[in-house]
Design a protein around this motif. Structure first.
Motif, PDB file in Angstrom:
ATOM      1  N   UNK A 245      -0.404  -1.424  -8.784  1.00 54.08           N
ATOM      2  CA  UNK A 245      -1.206  -0.506  -7.989  1.00 54.08           C
ATOM      3  C   UNK A 245      -0.413   0.757  -7.732  1.00 54.08           C
ATOM      4  N   UNK A 246      -1.130   1.860  -7.619  1.00 53.88           N
ATOM      5  CA  UNK A 246      -0.490   3.134  -7.300  1.00 53.88           C
ATOM      6  C   UNK A 246      -0.179   3.175  -5.807  1.00 53.88           C
ATOM      7  N   UNK A 247       0.919   3.823  -5.432  1.00 54.86           N
ATOM      8  CA  UNK A 247       1.222   3.953  -4.006  1.00 54.86           C
ATOM      9  C   UNK A 247       0.187   4.832  -3.304  1.00 54.86           C
ATOM     10  N   UNK A 248      -0.127   4.476  -2.072  1.00 54.82           N
ATOM     11  CA  UNK A 248      -1.002   5.268  -1.216  1.00 54.82           C
ATOM     12  C   UNK A 248      -0.294   5.431   0.127  1.00 54.82           C
ATOM     13  N   UNK A 249       0.779   6.238   0.132  1.00 53.81           N
ATOM     14  CA  UNK A 249       1.614   6.339   1.336  1.00 53.81           C
ATOM     15  C   UNK A 249       0.861   6.856   2.552  1.00 53.81           C
ATOM     16  N   UNK A 250       1.214   6.282   3.702  1.00 53.59           N
ATOM     17  CA  UNK A 250       0.610   6.703   4.964  1.00 53.59           C
ATOM     18  C   UNK A 250       1.647   6.798   6.081  1.00 53.59           C
ATOM     19  N   UNK A 251       2.679   5.953   6.090  1.00 48.77           N
ATOM     20  CA  UNK A 251       3.685   6.009   7.151  1.00 48.77           C
ATOM     21  C   UNK A 251       4.681   7.144   6.952  1.00 48.77           C
ATOM     22  N   UNK A 252       5.296   7.213   5.778  1.00 48.20           N
ATOM     23  CA  UNK A 252       6.284   8.270   5.536  1.00 48.20           C
ATOM     24  C   UNK A 252       5.675   9.669   5.606  1.00 48.20           C
ATOM     25  N   UNK A 253       4.506   9.899   5.019  1.00 49.29           N
ATOM     26  CA  UNK A 253       3.914  11.230   5.168  1.00 49.29           C
ATOM     27  C   UNK A 253       3.581  11.593   6.614  1.00 49.29           C
TER      28      UNK A 253
ATOM     29  N   UNK B 276       0.850  -1.197   0.000  1.00 47.66           N
ATOM     30  CA  UNK B 276       0.000   0.000   0.000  1.00 47.66           C
ATOM     31  C   UNK B 276       0.884   1.245   0.000  1.00 47.66           C
ATOM     32  N   UNK B 277       1.895   1.257   0.862  1.00 43.52           N
ATOM     33  CA  UNK B 277       2.770   2.423   1.010  1.00 43.52           C
ATOM     34  C   UNK B 277       3.510   2.753  -0.284  1.00 43.52           C
ATOM     35  N   UNK B 278       4.062   1.737  -0.949  1.00 43.67           N
ATOM     36  CA  UNK B 278       4.927   1.978  -2.106  1.00 43.67           C
ATOM     37  C   UNK B 278       4.313   1.570  -3.443  1.00 43.67           C
ATOM     38  N   UNK B 279       3.152   0.913  -3.443  1.00 42.54           N
ATOM     39  CA  UNK B 279       2.535   0.473  -4.688  1.00 42.54           C
ATOM     40  C   UNK B 279       3.208  -0.781  -5.225  1.00 42.54           C
ATOM     41  N   UNK B 280       2.704  -1.269  -6.345  1.00 41.00           N
ATOM     42  CA  UNK B 280       3.289  -2.455  -6.981  1.00 41.00           C
ATOM     43  C   UNK B 280       3.439  -2.212  -8.475  1.00 41.00           C
ATOM     44  N   UNK B 281       4.394  -2.903  -9.070  1.00 41.73           N
ATOM     45  CA  UNK B 281       4.596  -2.848 -10.517  1.00 41.73           C
ATOM     46  C   UNK B 281       3.668  -3.851 -11.189  1.00 41.73           C
ATOM     47  N   UNK B 282       3.382  -3.630 -12.466  1.00 42.15           N
ATOM     48  CA  UNK B 282       2.609  -4.648 -13.196  1.00 42.15           C
ATOM     49  C   UNK B 282       3.374  -5.981 -13.171  1.00 42.15           C
ATOM     50  N   UNK B 283       2.631  -7.084 -13.054  1.00 44.82           N
ATOM     51  CA  UNK B 283       3.275  -8.393 -12.995  1.00 44.82           C
ATOM     52  C   UNK B 283       2.290  -9.489 -13.378  1.00 44.82           C
TER      53      UNK B 283
END
Length: 153
Positions: A119-127, A98-105
């Motif tokens: 998937x697109x990243x949806x950062x929550x910890x770093x922000x 969730x934090x960093x997203x995933x590449x197509x695979x």
């Protein structure tokens, strides 16, 4: 500056030399800070809410405590002047995705051979850390100064 084994050992020696009374007076500031960061991480994780498991798995670990076994970086005992915010549980092992997203695979398992678009990243910890960093640094510095002043009085 990068952290090397030598600089980490040097920091550990300096921290070990601190009087226990100063450490004890700084710990509440650290605990309050990790609690705030965890609360903000939970708020920011709402954007990725599916069933709420990820949000419930976000935990603040205070000084001298042990992080959860399935947390972001596994079970470890924290130093007396260290706090951590982790995400993850035995059934929640996707915080990093969730934090960093995933590449197509290409999928395996039940959907073997199908293409996953990523998937697109949806950062929550770093922000949440970035939002709180300046306030945390000020709070801890203030606690250190106060503890040193009281110890020398």
């Amino acid at each position: 500056m990068s952290i090397t084994r030598r600089s980490s050992d040097a920091l550990a020696r300096r921290l070990a030399a601190l009087p226990a009374e100063i450490v004890a007076k700084v710990q509440p500031a650290i605990q309050k800070s990790v609690n705030e960061i965890a609360a903000d991480a939970k708020t920011l994780a709402e954007a990725s809410r599916d069933d709420g498991d990820l949000i419930r798995s976000i935990e603040a670990t205070g000084p001298g405590q042990t992080t959860p076994a399935y947390g972001t970086d596994g079970r470890r005992k924290l130093h007396d002047l260290q706090g951590a915010v982790t995400a993850g549980a035995p059934d929640v092992r996707h915080a990093h995705l969730i934090e960093f997203g995933t590449d197509p695979h290409v999928n395996g398992g039940l959907f073997a051979g199908t293409q996953h678009p990523g998937t697109d990243p949806q950062p929550f910890l770093l922000p949440s850390w970035r939002l709180n960093r300046a306030r945390v640094q000020r709070r801890i510095n203030r606690a250190i100064r106060k503890a040193i002043k009281e110890a020398s009085a």
